[in-house]
Write an enzyme that holds these catalytic residues in place. Sequence first.
Site, PDB file in Angstrom:
ATOM      1  CD  GLU A   1      -2.831  -0.366   2.304  1.00 35.48           C
ATOM      2  OE1 GLU A   1      -3.029   1.232   2.946  1.00 35.48           O
ATOM      3  OE2 GLU A   1      -3.719  -1.191   3.065  1.00 35.48           O
TER       4      GLU A   1
ATOM      5  CG  ASP B   1      -3.825   8.966   8.010  1.00 33.88           C
ATOM      6  OD1 ASP B   1      -3.665   7.715   8.496  1.00 33.88           O
ATOM      7  OD2 ASP B   1      -4.237   8.880   7.315  1.00 33.88           O
TER       8      ASP B   1
ATOM      9  CE1 TYR C   1      -7.629  -1.472   7.120  1.00 38.08           C
ATOM     10  CE2 TYR C   1      -6.640  -1.016   5.410  1.00 38.08           C
ATOM     11  CZ  TYR C   1      -6.440  -0.928   6.455  1.00 38.08           C
ATOM     12  OH  TYR C   1      -5.376  -0.579   7.508  1.00 38.08           O
TER      13      TYR C   1
END
Lengths: 259, 398
Positions: free
Chosen positions: A49, A60, A174
């Site tokens: 990735e 994040d 995911y």
Amino acid sequence: MNKISDTFKHLKKAGGKAFIPYIMAGDPSLDATKGLVADLESAGADIIELGVPFSDPLADGPTIQRASERALAQGVTLRKVLALVEEIRKASQIPLILMTYYNPVFKYGIEAFAKEAARVGVDGVIIPDLIPDEAEDFLSCARQYNLDTIFLLAPTSTEDRIRKVVKASRGFIYYVSITGITGAKLAIGDPMKDTLDLIKNSTQKPVAIGFGISNPEEAAEAADLADGIIVGSAIVRLIAESRDIKDFARSLKPLTPNP
Amino acid sequence: MKLKKAPDNKGHFGIYGGRFVPETLMPALIELEKAYKKYMKDSGFLQELGLLQKNYIGRPTPLYFAQKLTEHLGGAKIYLKREDLCHTGAHKINNAIGQALLAKKMGKKRIIAETGAGQHGVATATGAALAGLECEIYMGTEDMRRQSLNVFRMRLLGAKVTEVSIGSKTLKDAINEALRDWTTNVRTTHYVLGTVFGPHPFPAMVRDFQSVIGKEAKQQILKAAKKLPDCLIACVGGGSNSIGLFYAFLDDNVRMIGVEAGGHGIDSGEHAARFAGGSLGVFQGCKSYLLQNDDGNVLGTHSVSAGLDYASVGPEHCFFRDAKRVEYTFATDEEALRSFALLSETEGIIPALESAHAISEAVKVAPAMPKDSIIIVNLSGRGDKDVQEVARIKGIEL
Ligand SMILES: Cc1ncc(COP(=O)(O)O)c(C=O)c1O
């Protein structure tokens, strides 16, 4: 044929699990990223990735935020990351996934992006702030150019959401192991496993676990529960300290019984 | 076009709005949407909110005829909707109390918020104290400096104020941090977003909590002047005080003007005029006009007023602009500072620097309008919080 699905298929046959490391493209430089991709491949990565830096990475934690800031300071853009993939493809055919926030793609133009990404050899994209409900236009472009769009699920996901995401996701699903942002501490417990069971019961597609896996023990534990594992912050941290990542990456790779 | 029909059930105002968030937040947004729809029709909830609006916030706020300002400008009659007289000093409390009450009904233990000028942070901390909820406020380092008084107020109210020192260190970074907190603590925490922005249902919900401003103003002007106003003016940060004023007049023949922050001027690149200088983008939960570069990264913004210093704008405003229902313009720092002084001197009212942007537009349009015409300016907040910063800009040491 699609390289991401292929990878999972082959691994499954061999009883193996996918090891999917994440690094931020352009941290510390685009040239370095090329070398790091080669390092990860030689350390046993099955898919890689590549993060695209963005000014406002709201999914994040601090580690990847800082990496994103460093890459932006180098002038790294989505355009340059696509050019980097074209470079990488001269030497490697490892499946590559771009992880990017939606706005850079939207600004680039979703059709133009899908076309260029496919041309340079990107296999899939993960867009953490794009949910299937808003992805109709993007998905039709991605499908047209045979680009996998990987959607996310989380421990908070309800059956309704699982149904929707599982249907839209291509390549794999995911599963965000924690209720939180990247780099937070992994907590493999019942709520996480319960949701994971719901997901696995509703699809044949592979499921990879990411967010919070930071050492070989956690990697092994997570790999037992799914078809693959994704490790980001722990690797990005080593890169930030200018340390070698090969040994660490090798230690994360789930063992395959008969490789 | 039926403007009031928007948003659709996925939060779209035409091509704007929607939900662009991590999947982790989707169940919370759906839960919030359900609760908001339920309680906005619940007579018990509305009664409780109504009582708090009256006895706690101090509603209805007056609609004040600014005679001296009117004479000074020599044109349209100028009325000020006095949101500056709300408890805590700005319209932000209308929304914060509504959401704090809703959070409590939803069984949440904790509320969080972002703040730029500090007004929404103070309002949320106040709502938390009132509802007995734990409270944490995210605020950029730069905003903490220029609004230090409000930082102290929030702490007095028992809130934890967390400094955000990444990125541009202003409102947008505080929102990122609040969204990260919410993503992590979503089961126990409600995020009190402070304006008509973000993922659905926030833009519609905040609008509904703020629309009390226009409902009151309409009744008040009909009583005072026996007719509707000719023009409404309000400043536009995220866009909540403006939509709050405009919404009740949407179907009436009334001109509406939203005023963005022109900063040092559009050509300087240092501003927060999203319509004059931005383009379509996706940011912090919705599709809207956005100040961004060619690569889709969000640009830094500038305004003398922290509350207007933001890179994007509420999606419903884009929708109103496309429909040509609302006009959008901007006032520069310099103009706002002049209006700050003008209103203080002519009326004895020190406006918030945000609201001073709206006054600046009235200064521009009123003189050319007939004397029997009426402008209502939303005086969204009072200027106490800005006194220190204005002194600093003037080089005066306090
Ligand atoms: C007094 C005042 N007016 C206006 C604004 C701008 O926000 P909005 O456009 O949502 O009304 C703020 C924001 O902090 C404010 O404090």
